[in-house]
Design a protein around this motif. Structure first.
Motif, PDB file in Angstrom:
ATOM      1  N   GLU A 113       3.100  -1.877 -14.612  1.00  0.00           N
ATOM      2  CA  GLU A 113       2.675  -0.878 -15.580  1.00  0.00           C
ATOM      3  C   GLU A 113       1.215  -0.536 -15.327  1.00  0.00           C
ATOM      4  O   GLU A 113       0.368  -1.428 -15.223  1.00  0.00           O
ATOM      5  CB  GLU A 113       2.888  -1.374 -17.011  1.00  0.00           C
ATOM      6  CG  GLU A 113       4.361  -1.567 -17.361  1.00  0.00           C
ATOM      7  CD  GLU A 113       4.587  -1.838 -18.836  1.00  0.00           C
ATOM      8  OE1 GLU A 113       3.592  -1.933 -19.581  1.00  0.00           O
ATOM      9  OE2 GLU A 113       5.760  -1.945 -19.243  1.00  0.00           O
ATOM     10  N   LEU A 114       0.940   0.759 -15.211  1.00  0.00           N
ATOM     11  CA  LEU A 114      -0.400   1.230 -14.886  1.00  0.00           C
ATOM     12  C   LEU A 114      -0.770   2.356 -15.838  1.00  0.00           C
ATOM     13  O   LEU A 114       0.099   3.051 -16.383  1.00  0.00           O
ATOM     14  CB  LEU A 114      -0.455   1.752 -13.444  1.00  0.00           C
ATOM     15  CG  LEU A 114      -0.044   0.783 -12.332  1.00  0.00           C
ATOM     16  CD1 LEU A 114       0.189   1.534 -11.036  1.00  0.00           C
ATOM     17  CD2 LEU A 114      -1.120  -0.281 -12.143  1.00  0.00           C
ATOM     18  N   ALA A 115      -2.066   2.560 -16.024  1.00  0.00           N
ATOM     19  CA  ALA A 115      -2.562   3.686 -16.806  1.00  0.00           C
ATOM     20  C   ALA A 115      -3.804   4.235 -16.126  1.00  0.00           C
ATOM     21  O   ALA A 115      -4.695   3.476 -15.732  1.00  0.00           O
ATOM     22  CB  ALA A 115      -2.874   3.265 -18.235  1.00  0.00           C
ATOM     23  N   HIS A 116      -3.833   5.555 -15.952  1.00  0.00           N
ATOM     24  CA  HIS A 116      -4.978   6.228 -15.350  1.00  0.00           C
ATOM     25  C   HIS A 116      -5.440   7.352 -16.266  1.00  0.00           C
ATOM     26  O   HIS A 116      -4.602   8.017 -16.901  1.00  0.00           O
ATOM     27  CB  HIS A 116      -4.604   6.837 -13.993  1.00  0.00           C
ATOM     28  CG  HIS A 116      -4.380   5.835 -12.910  1.00  0.00           C
ATOM     29  ND1 HIS A 116      -5.404   5.222 -12.226  1.00  0.00           N
ATOM     30  CD2 HIS A 116      -3.237   5.335 -12.381  1.00  0.00           C
ATOM     31  CE1 HIS A 116      -4.902   4.398 -11.327  1.00  0.00           C
ATOM     32  NE2 HIS A 116      -3.587   4.446 -11.404  1.00  0.00           N
ATOM     33  N   ASP A 124       1.181  15.193  -7.785  1.00  0.00           N
ATOM     34  CA  ASP A 124       1.650  15.550  -6.442  1.00  0.00           C
ATOM     35  C   ASP A 124       2.567  14.465  -5.887  1.00  0.00           C
ATOM     36  O   ASP A 124       2.276  13.266  -6.001  1.00  0.00           O
ATOM     37  CB  ASP A 124       0.449  15.736  -5.502  1.00  0.00           C
ATOM     38  CG  ASP A 124       0.893  16.126  -4.103  1.00  0.00           C
ATOM     39  OD1 ASP A 124       1.675  17.077  -3.955  1.00  0.00           O
ATOM     40  OD2 ASP A 124       0.458  15.454  -3.147  1.00  0.00           O
ATOM     41  N   TYR A 125       3.663  14.935  -5.273  1.00  0.00           N
ATOM     42  CA  TYR A 125       4.643  14.044  -4.656  1.00  0.00           C
ATOM     43  C   TYR A 125       5.412  14.880  -3.637  1.00  0.00           C
ATOM     44  O   TYR A 125       5.555  16.105  -3.814  1.00  0.00           O
ATOM     45  CB  TYR A 125       5.590  13.484  -5.730  1.00  0.00           C
ATOM     46  CG  TYR A 125       6.631  12.523  -5.201  1.00  0.00           C
ATOM     47  CD1 TYR A 125       6.280  11.241  -4.808  1.00  0.00           C
ATOM     48  CD2 TYR A 125       7.960  12.912  -5.102  1.00  0.00           C
ATOM     49  CE1 TYR A 125       7.231  10.356  -4.332  1.00  0.00           C
ATOM     50  CE2 TYR A 125       8.922  12.031  -4.623  1.00  0.00           C
ATOM     51  CZ  TYR A 125       8.556  10.756  -4.234  1.00  0.00           C
ATOM     52  OH  TYR A 125       9.493   9.878  -3.749  1.00  0.00           O
ATOM     53  N   PRO A 126       5.936  14.274  -2.543  1.00  0.00           N
ATOM     54  CA  PRO A 126       6.667  15.055  -1.532  1.00  0.00           C
ATOM     55  C   PRO A 126       8.000  15.589  -2.054  1.00  0.00           C
ATOM     56  O   PRO A 126       9.067  15.071  -1.770  1.00  0.00           O
ATOM     57  CB  PRO A 126       6.864  14.052  -0.386  1.00  0.00           C
ATOM     58  CG  PRO A 126       5.845  13.004  -0.585  1.00  0.00           C
ATOM     59  CD  PRO A 126       5.702  12.890  -2.079  1.00  0.00           C
ATOM     60  N   PRO A 156       6.630   5.123  -0.046  1.00  0.00           N
ATOM     61  CA  PRO A 156       7.714   4.770  -0.967  1.00  0.00           C
ATOM     62  C   PRO A 156       7.319   3.899  -2.166  1.00  0.00           C
ATOM     63  O   PRO A 156       8.187   3.547  -2.954  1.00  0.00           O
ATOM     64  CB  PRO A 156       8.637   3.977  -0.055  1.00  0.00           C
ATOM     65  CG  PRO A 156       7.714   3.261   0.880  1.00  0.00           C
ATOM     66  CD  PRO A 156       6.559   4.186   1.106  1.00  0.00           C
ATOM     67  N   SER A 157       6.040   3.522  -2.337  1.00  0.00           N
ATOM     68  CA  SER A 157       5.693   2.581  -3.413  1.00  0.00           C
ATOM     69  C   SER A 157       5.790   3.230  -4.793  1.00  0.00           C
ATOM     70  O   SER A 157       5.989   2.533  -5.790  1.00  0.00           O
ATOM     71  CB  SER A 157       4.264   2.056  -3.195  1.00  0.00           C
ATOM     72  OG  SER A 157       3.306   3.055  -3.507  1.00  0.00           O
ATOM     73  N   LEU A 158       5.605   4.558  -4.864  1.00  0.00           N
ATOM     74  CA  LEU A 158       5.621   5.353  -6.096  1.00  0.00           C
ATOM     75  C   LEU A 158       4.436   5.067  -7.006  1.00  0.00           C
ATOM     76  O   LEU A 158       4.380   5.557  -8.140  1.00  0.00           O
ATOM     77  CB  LEU A 158       6.934   5.178  -6.863  1.00  0.00           C
ATOM     78  CG  LEU A 158       8.210   5.499  -6.079  1.00  0.00           C
ATOM     79  CD1 LEU A 158       9.435   5.363  -6.976  1.00  0.00           C
ATOM     80  CD2 LEU A 158       8.159   6.891  -5.463  1.00  0.00           C
ATOM     81  N   GLU A 159       3.461   4.308  -6.523  1.00  0.00           N
ATOM     82  CA  GLU A 159       2.290   4.012  -7.338  1.00  0.00           C
ATOM     83  C   GLU A 159       1.312   5.182  -7.313  1.00  0.00           C
ATOM     84  O   GLU A 159       1.093   5.812  -6.273  1.00  0.00           O
ATOM     85  CB  GLU A 159       1.610   2.732  -6.857  1.00  0.00           C
ATOM     86  CG  GLU A 159       2.468   1.495  -7.062  1.00  0.00           C
ATOM     87  CD  GLU A 159       1.726   0.207  -6.788  1.00  0.00           C
ATOM     88  OE1 GLU A 159       0.496   0.258  -6.571  1.00  0.00           O
ATOM     89  OE2 GLU A 159       2.369  -0.862  -6.801  1.00  0.00           O
ATOM     90  N   PRO A 160       0.712   5.520  -8.472  1.00  0.00           N
ATOM     91  CA  PRO A 160      -0.199   6.675  -8.531  1.00  0.00           C
ATOM     92  C   PRO A 160      -1.613   6.327  -8.087  1.00  0.00           C
ATOM     93  O   PRO A 160      -2.114   5.232  -8.346  1.00  0.00           O
ATOM     94  CB  PRO A 160      -0.171   7.040 -10.018  1.00  0.00           C
ATOM     95  CG  PRO A 160       0.116   5.745 -10.724  1.00  0.00           C
ATOM     96  CD  PRO A 160       0.969   4.932  -9.799  1.00  0.00           C
ATOM     97  N   THR A 161      -2.257   7.273  -7.412  1.00  0.00           N
ATOM     98  CA  THR A 161      -3.676   7.175  -7.087  1.00  0.00           C
ATOM     99  C   THR A 161      -4.329   8.506  -7.441  1.00  0.00           C
ATOM    100  O   THR A 161      -3.700   9.565  -7.345  1.00  0.00           O
ATOM    101  CB  THR A 161      -3.915   6.882  -5.597  1.00  0.00           C
ATOM    102  OG1 THR A 161      -3.305   7.908  -4.800  1.00  0.00           O
ATOM    103  CG2 THR A 161      -3.333   5.539  -5.202  1.00  0.00           C
TER     104      THR A 161
END
Length: 230
Positions: A113-116, A124-126, A156-161
């Motif tokens: 679980e992440l929050a930005h 953006d994603y392919p 493929p990690s799907l983690e946001p940056t």
């Protein structure tokens, strides 16, 4: 690995705006395809975008994507389901006030679980879906540029940056694509002087071509089938 996407004709569903199919290439090599549907929700509640893709890049996988947008095409939520190498990964992203909350879970891994901070960032994603939403979100006149931020969901990690970027809308013009001649709006997104995305969209906001520059040789999404219902 499942086969390529099968499509069939059927009566348009309620609220259906458009359907289409992209072929995805790297140079002359076909990497797969993505089919999509764009819906307007009842009573002006917003928009629902969905797609399914079979790709061989950056690894062989199947993905199913949904995007939920408000009546102004502002982000509400996204869901990406990725099946690759016998593992299923599910990511959910939710705009919660000024935060983007992400939950990523999958086979053999603990949920993350992440929050930005959102700060108006583009998502953006392919996928053709994200290019639709991005171009609807960018409010630039022809020839203008503006600084901003882009939240990229890694494959493929799907983690946001989160990255700083510059968005540019080039001058509108006529251009010939596989489906014929269209008058288009042209957009580019750059980060640290490196182009991330370049796309050409029609009057309805559907990308006719998307060039991505994630790694190595550019990846091209070319629209080969398209029906506009409204």
């Amino acid at each position: 690995m499942r086969g390529m996407i099968a499509t069939k004709r059927c009566p348009p569903a309620e609220g259906l705006i458009a359907t289409g199919l992209y072929y995805v290439h790297q140079g002359e090599r076909k990497l797969g395809e993505e089919s999509f549907q764009l819906f307007e929700l009842p009573h002006g509640q917003g928009y629902h975008l969905q797609s399914a893709a079979v790709l061989q890049w950056p690894l062989a996988h199947v993905q199913r994507i949904t995007l939920e947008l408000d009546p102004t095409w502002r982000y509400r939520a996204a869901r990406i389901e990725l099946e690759a190498e016998g593992h299923l990964t599910l990511a959910r992203y939710q705009l919660d006030g000024e935060l983007v909350r992400a939950r990523i879970e999958g086979t053999g891994r603990r949920p993350v679980e992440l929050a930005h901070p959102w700060d108006g960032a583009l998502w953006d994603y392919p996928s053709g879906l994200f290019a639709v939403a991005l171009c609807k979100h960018v409010k630039l006149a022809p020839g203008d540029s503006a600084p901003g931020r882009v939240m990229r969901f890694a494959l493929p990690s799907l983690e946001p940056t989160l990255e700083r970027c510059t968005c540019t809308r080039l001058f509108d013009h006529a251009h010939t694509f596989e489906l014929g001649n269209f008058f288009v709006k042209e957009f580019a997104v750059l980060s640290q002087a490196r182009e991330l995305l370049h796309t050409w969209v029609d009057d309805a906001g559907v990308p006719l071509r998307i060039d991505r520059f994630d790694r190595g040789e550019p990846i091209h999404f070319g629209l080969v089938r398209y029906r506009l219902f409204r």
